[in-house]
Design an enzyme around this catalytic site. Structure first.
Site, PDB file in Angstrom:
ATOM      1  N   ILE B  12       0.876  -1.184   0.000  1.00  0.00           N
ATOM      2  CA  ILE B  12       0.000   0.000   0.000  1.00  0.00           C
ATOM      3  C   ILE B  12       0.904   1.222   0.000  1.00  0.00           C
ATOM      4  O   ILE B  12       1.608   1.481   0.977  1.00  0.00           O
ATOM      5  CB  ILE B  12      -0.954   0.009   1.203  1.00  0.00           C
ATOM      6  CG1 ILE B  12      -1.799  -1.282   1.183  1.00  0.00           C
ATOM      7  CG2 ILE B  12      -1.859   1.243   1.155  1.00  0.00           C
ATOM      8  CD1 ILE B  12      -2.931  -1.322   2.196  1.00  0.00           C
ATOM      9  N   MET B  14       2.878   3.174  -3.459  1.00  0.00           N
ATOM     10  CA  MET B  14       3.949   2.867  -4.420  1.00  0.00           C
ATOM     11  C   MET B  14       4.737   4.131  -4.726  1.00  0.00           C
ATOM     12  O   MET B  14       4.891   4.526  -5.883  1.00  0.00           O
ATOM     13  CB  MET B  14       3.341   2.318  -5.701  1.00  0.00           C
ATOM     14  CG  MET B  14       2.881   0.885  -5.577  1.00  0.00           C
ATOM     15  SD  MET B  14       4.267  -0.259  -5.671  1.00  0.00           S
ATOM     16  CE  MET B  14       4.577  -0.184  -7.436  1.00  0.00           C
ATOM     17  N   GLY B 137      17.128   3.038   7.715  1.00  0.00           N
ATOM     18  CA  GLY B 137      17.010   2.521   6.348  1.00  0.00           C
ATOM     19  C   GLY B 137      17.690   1.187   6.137  1.00  0.00           C
ATOM     20  O   GLY B 137      17.231   0.165   6.648  1.00  0.00           O
ATOM     21  N   LYS B 208      13.058   8.141  15.800  1.00  0.00           N
ATOM     22  CA  LYS B 208      13.807   6.887  15.642  1.00  0.00           C
ATOM     23  C   LYS B 208      14.455   6.475  16.963  1.00  0.00           C
ATOM     24  O   LYS B 208      14.483   5.293  17.311  1.00  0.00           O
ATOM     25  CB  LYS B 208      14.861   7.053  14.550  1.00  0.00           C
ATOM     26  CG  LYS B 208      14.242   7.197  13.147  1.00  0.00           C
ATOM     27  CD  LYS B 208      15.275   7.668  12.139  1.00  0.00           C
ATOM     28  CE  LYS B 208      14.715   7.725  10.732  1.00  0.00           C
ATOM     29  NZ  LYS B 208      15.622   8.443   9.808  1.00  0.00           N
TER      30      LYS B 208
HETATM   31  N1  LIG Z   1      12.034   7.541   1.140  1.00  0.00           N
HETATM   32  C1  LIG Z   1      12.896   7.012   1.993  1.00  0.00           C
HETATM   33  O1  LIG Z   1      14.098   6.991   1.766  1.00  0.00           O
HETATM   34  C2  LIG Z   1      12.387   6.395   3.270  1.00  0.00           C
HETATM   35  C3  LIG Z   1      13.314   5.798   4.157  1.00  0.00           C
HETATM   36  C4  LIG Z   1      12.843   5.186   5.320  1.00  0.00           C
HETATM   37  C5  LIG Z   1      11.498   5.198   5.616  1.00  0.00           C
HETATM   38  N2  LIG Z   1      10.625   5.821   4.762  1.00  0.00           N
HETATM   39  C6  LIG Z   1       9.198   5.810   5.111  1.00  0.00           C
HETATM   40  O2  LIG Z   1       8.525   5.010   4.151  1.00  0.00           O
HETATM   41  C7  LIG Z   1       7.201   5.496   3.932  1.00  0.00           C
HETATM   42  C8  LIG Z   1       7.016   5.767   2.456  1.00  0.00           C
HETATM   43  O3  LIG Z   1       7.972   6.735   2.049  1.00  0.00           O
HETATM   44  P1  LIG Z   1       8.120   7.178   0.512  1.00  0.00           P
HETATM   45  O4  LIG Z   1       9.325   8.043   0.466  1.00  0.00           O
HETATM   46  O5  LIG Z   1       8.066   5.992  -0.357  1.00  0.00           O
HETATM   47  O6  LIG Z   1       6.785   8.082   0.338  1.00  0.00           O
HETATM   48  P2  LIG Z   1       6.175   8.644  -1.034  1.00  0.00           P
HETATM   49  O7  LIG Z   1       7.176   8.616  -2.114  1.00  0.00           O
HETATM   50  O8  LIG Z   1       5.527   9.924  -0.678  1.00  0.00           O
HETATM   51  O9  LIG Z   1       5.040   7.581  -1.408  1.00  0.00           O
HETATM   52  C9  LIG Z   1       3.820   7.479  -0.711  1.00  0.00           C
HETATM   53  C10 LIG Z   1       2.903   6.565  -1.526  1.00  0.00           C
HETATM   54  O10 LIG Z   1       1.721   6.320  -0.769  1.00  0.00           O
HETATM   55  C11 LIG Z   1       0.587   6.482  -1.618  1.00  0.00           C
HETATM   56  N3  LIG Z   1      -0.522   6.933  -0.801  1.00  0.00           N
HETATM   57  C12 LIG Z   1      -0.539   7.974   0.067  1.00  0.00           C
HETATM   58  N4  LIG Z   1      -1.779   8.071   0.628  1.00  0.00           N
HETATM   59  C13 LIG Z   1      -2.521   7.090   0.103  1.00  0.00           C
HETATM   60  C14 LIG Z   1      -3.861   6.652   0.273  1.00  0.00           C
HETATM   61  N5  LIG Z   1      -4.676   7.277   1.120  1.00  0.00           N
HETATM   62  N6  LIG Z   1      -4.262   5.578  -0.435  1.00  0.00           N
HETATM   63  C15 LIG Z   1      -3.448   4.938  -1.269  1.00  0.00           C
HETATM   64  N7  LIG Z   1      -2.179   5.291  -1.469  1.00  0.00           N
HETATM   65  C16 LIG Z   1      -1.715   6.346  -0.803  1.00  0.00           C
HETATM   66  C17 LIG Z   1       0.994   7.493  -2.641  1.00  0.00           C
HETATM   67  O11 LIG Z   1       0.208   7.312  -3.803  1.00  0.00           O
HETATM   68  P3  LIG Z   1       0.347   8.277  -5.090  1.00  0.00           P
HETATM   69  O12 LIG Z   1       1.736   8.012  -5.613  1.00  0.00           O
HETATM   70  O13 LIG Z   1      -0.680   7.818  -6.005  1.00  0.00           O
HETATM   71  O14 LIG Z   1       0.216   9.675  -4.562  1.00  0.00           O
HETATM   72  C18 LIG Z   1       2.473   7.119  -2.857  1.00  0.00           C
HETATM   73  O15 LIG Z   1       2.571   6.119  -3.835  1.00  0.00           O
HETATM   74  C19 LIG Z   1       7.074   6.735   4.810  1.00  0.00           C
HETATM   75  O16 LIG Z   1       6.486   6.359   6.050  1.00  0.00           O
HETATM   76  C20 LIG Z   1       8.507   7.149   5.067  1.00  0.00           C
HETATM   77  O17 LIG Z   1       8.709   7.814   6.304  1.00  0.00           O
HETATM   78  C21 LIG Z   1      11.044   6.395   3.602  1.00  0.00           C
END
Ligand SMILES: NC(=O)c1ccc[n+]([C@@H]2O[C@H](COP(=O)([O-])OP(=O)(O)OC[C@H]3O[C@@H](n4cnc5c(N)ncnc54)[C@H](OP(=O)(O)O)[C@@H]3O)[C@@H](O)[C@H]2O)c1
Ligand SMILES: NC(=O)c1ccc[n+]([C@@H]2O[C@H](COP(=O)([O-])OP(=O)(O)OC[C@H]3O[C@@H](n4cnc5c(N)ncnc54)[C@H](OP(=O)(O)O)[C@@H]3O)[C@@H](O)[C@H]2O)c1
Lengths: 442, 442
Positions: B12, B14, B137, B208
């Protein structure tokens, strides 16, 4: 594995590590119970000599000199095998598994030598073997490679896997003292055995690298097939020249996937100063793993010693008692000889890298030209040269001709070419004695 | 958990991480199957916007914008929750567990905020939550603290847990550029969000640290109770003075057991050059854990980014599919509110350490005496002083009096004493503006 709320264990071998394990189990039973979800109970501790002091108070009836007392006791679930050596360690392990016991061990020599047989037998019998302490002591590299990084194809793995060697090299480097004197100091401080041969000649590091290669690359490697050299006889002069070129010398064990083949080596290596690996001091170990998803992960900690090693052993005991180890052991088929090997060892001559050469040459014009000419013939190009022309560095060779040290650092070349070039250089009139050759990293 | 030879999973969210996880599951199914002993099958991937490009070819029928399609599908065993934010992430997780699904997530904000509720509910429902990617990470610190080092009482844990901050501080230090300019660069390179507030103000690191404190010390910590400051507004002058004193400044998160109490803090800290922690560059994370048996273990790797984070998520999915996670989750009772806390947080005023002070003072005799007098009154002794008396450093204060920077490094003192001393110093006539104060390590 007993499913009751208590796991009974026996330690075979109450030396350095065994006594540390007993201390953790006896003094910190609450801690192990919390992490295992059940009591871990030390039922027996086997030694040869019942009268030797063990530095720990064992409850009455625990210490024994009879291995059979353990093997014949059906209430004992896990045997913690810490007696060292190949025999009778191998036979004891086999008998224990046949008697229905799972095994935790720190004995890398035994696994490097008889891992295939022991792991296959364990699978046949439905038993598990855990061996976190066999590589890098307190650094939990076995669990990290086989579980924590399981989403990755591991691309390379390099490490300082022998703390004794690292202590010796670091001391020589920092204090400027010779090899023999430093070995004596290491022995006085308890870092080196009375006979440190297996530590300093690269055997121990090669055995550990063979074990890691099984886990990380699914390769079946005989540690004897790993090209290896040790730090025995390392010349302080090389530490000095390496330092001036911006490097430290470390006994590095390396495994690297290259076009689907596995490059393996153990030997003194120039590692660039300021990189984490170069800054590993004293008896510490370190490992750098590169995964295709995670990138580089670097681990640093104590690779030996009573309590760091006991930490790894007891983590294994907890994993065994709680039921994680049997799952991992059955899934990963460690050391399986039935599975197709996923990587074969690469022909040594094909290894590629940069090299450091040190030699003594006649102190007259034309010498450098002769040597660089040989390198050019072997398609080896030079990145830096240190040549001492001052008289302070002059020696006389057997023929009474003054010689000086010459140090050459190359660009990337194949091991095969480097070998042939060294042979040719050693045959030149202007060169006195052997060429010292080491690979260069970073 | 399905015990068949296939585990069906749904992602859930992407975005950055979700697309990386999908890539590993789809492109490397052989690898995950080998490590899990069964096929891991991506059944569904949920997004908000079906038309956004995802940079990966998903099989037909996998992409959906309906969360219910996942929650209502009884064949899906594991939900990989990567949508970020608190709501609806929390509700989705609860509903997924109620529908019988186990959870893998990277959402540290959600766990820091609602961990107690979510973990308790999971236990009631017999479900498991895995969260390796939520902290650091690609560095598998969750597994290392809760399993690999389980034989230890962890004594302290300190780390660089926010890669964005570390990138900014390292750049400012190496390139000598200001804060605002460096933040812009970090945004251009994709290291910082459009709104990097939570990264640079210490919130992310505190969240964290709260999670790690649960695991390492059995402490129930609200991240808001962790005294914290960020690197926002860090003055390059401090990087310069720290450098001259032999230190670098890092955003350090620290948890340390002291007399059975837990000292917690997050903030810019002077770390001695040459120690592994000081040499952590760019967007890397690092953690140093000290255990009572193992001693110090140091971990270094990429704390964020698509594939490093996906590496941690997929390792969790494998552990879940193979059956290790449920064992660990049930045994350790993460975040349990029923268990007596094993450590309570120490009153901030009692924290002890060395300090760095920088202030602007009137450039005339008697100034230093006045300041050192205040420190002496608070029983704080001085280890070094940098005072610039040259005119090049002179500024005019509001009253037109020339001022110069003064830097003081102290010996160990309590946080309470340091605070009172700073207040008193700021009240002195000879002092212009606020005192910059940071703790010192090593
Ligand atoms: N990025 C990193 O390096 C990293 C590292 C460690 C942890 N994290 C954690 O991992 C998680 C994801 O991070 P990310 O960077 O991948 O975030 P992101 O790029 O903003 O992706 C969020 C995704 O969630 C989808 N989404 C949001 N609300 C939704 C809803 N109500 N229903 C269905 N889909 C929904 C979005 O869909 P749409 O694309 O269609 O808008 C998007 O695909 C976060 O909690 C973040 O703190 C991230
Ligand atoms: N020491 C380390 O830092 C370290 C680190 C990693 C791995 N390891 C590995 O851990 C294992 C144990 O090392 P260690 O340093 O603890 O060895 P050690 O101090 O030499 O202890 C060996 C113990 O085994 C007992 N033993 C030997 N043969 C026996 C027999 N036939 N029957 C019963 N007991 C017997 C000895 O009994 P007595 O005391 O009565 O002679 C002694 O207690 C080795 O495989 C080693 O490679 C050690």
């Amino acid at each position: 594995m007993s499913t009751s709320n208590r796991t009974n264990v026996a330690i075979i071998g109450m030396g350095t590590v065994g006594a540390g394990v007993a201390r953790l189990l006896i003094d910190h039973g609450d801690r192990t119970a919390r992490h295992a979800g059940k009591t871990i109970w030390l039922s027996k501790a086997v030694v040869r000599d019942l009268n030797k002091p063990r530095g720990i108070d064992l409850p009455a009836g625990v210490l024994t000199d009879s291995i059979d007392e353990v093997l014949d006791d059906p209430s004992i679930d896990v045997v913690i095998q810490l007696m060292g050596g190949l025999s009778p360690a191998r036979e004891v392990m086999l008998r224990a598994m046949e008697a229905g016991k799972d095994i935790v061990t720190a004995n890398k020599a035994l696994l490097a030598e008889h891992g295939g047989e022991l792991f296959t037998r364990a699978r046949q019998l439905g038993r598990s073997i855990a061996f976190e302490a066999a590589v890098a002591g307190g650094i939990p590299i076995i669990a990290n490679v086989s579980q924590c990084l399981s989403a990755n194809q591991i691309l390379s793995l390099e490490g300082i896997l022998n703390g004794t060697s690292n202590f010796i090299v670091s001391q020589m480097d920092e204090k400027g003292v010779g090899y023999d004197e430093t070995v004596k100091l290491a022995q006085q401080l308890g870092y080196a055995e009375a006979d440190p041969a297996m530590d300093v000649d690269g055997t121990d590091a090669a055995q550990k690298l063979a074990i890691l290669s099984h886990l990380a690359f699914g390769a079946t490697v005989d540690w004897r097939d790993i090209p290896r050299s040790g730090i025995d006889g390392l010349d302080p002069a090389d530490l000095g020249f390496a330092g001036r070129l911006g490097y430290r010398i470390k006994l590095l064990a390396t495994a690297r996937l290259e076009d689907g083949e596995l490059e393996l080596s153990v030997g003194p290596t120039l590692v660039r100063k300021g990189t984490p690996m170069a800054e590993v001091r004293d008896a510490y170990n370190a490992i750098r793993v590169v995964g295709d998803a995670v990138g580089p992960v670097f681990y640093h900690g104590l690779g030996a010693g009573q309590m760091p090693t006991a930490s790894a052993v007891v983590a294994d005991v907890i994993d065994m008692a709680v039921g994680r180890t049997p799952i991992t052991f059955q899934t990963l088929e460690y050391f399986s000889e039935d599975r197709p090997a996923r990587a074969v060892q690469r022909d040594v001559a094909k290894l590629r890298g940069r090299y450091y050469f040190r030699l003594r040459v006649a102190n007259h014009p034309g010498t450098l030209a002769a040597i660089t000419g040989v390198l050019a013939q072997h398609a080896i190009s030079i990145s830096s040269v240190i040549q001492h022309e001052d008289v302070a560095c002059e020696n006389q060779n057997d023929g009474g001709i003054p010689t000086v040290p010459l140090v050459i650092m190359t660009h990337e070349a194949s091991e095969g070419a480097a070998r042939l070039a060294v042979e040719a250089i050693e045959g030149l009139d202007v060169v006195d004695g052997d060429v010292v050759r080491m690979p260069v990293r970073g």
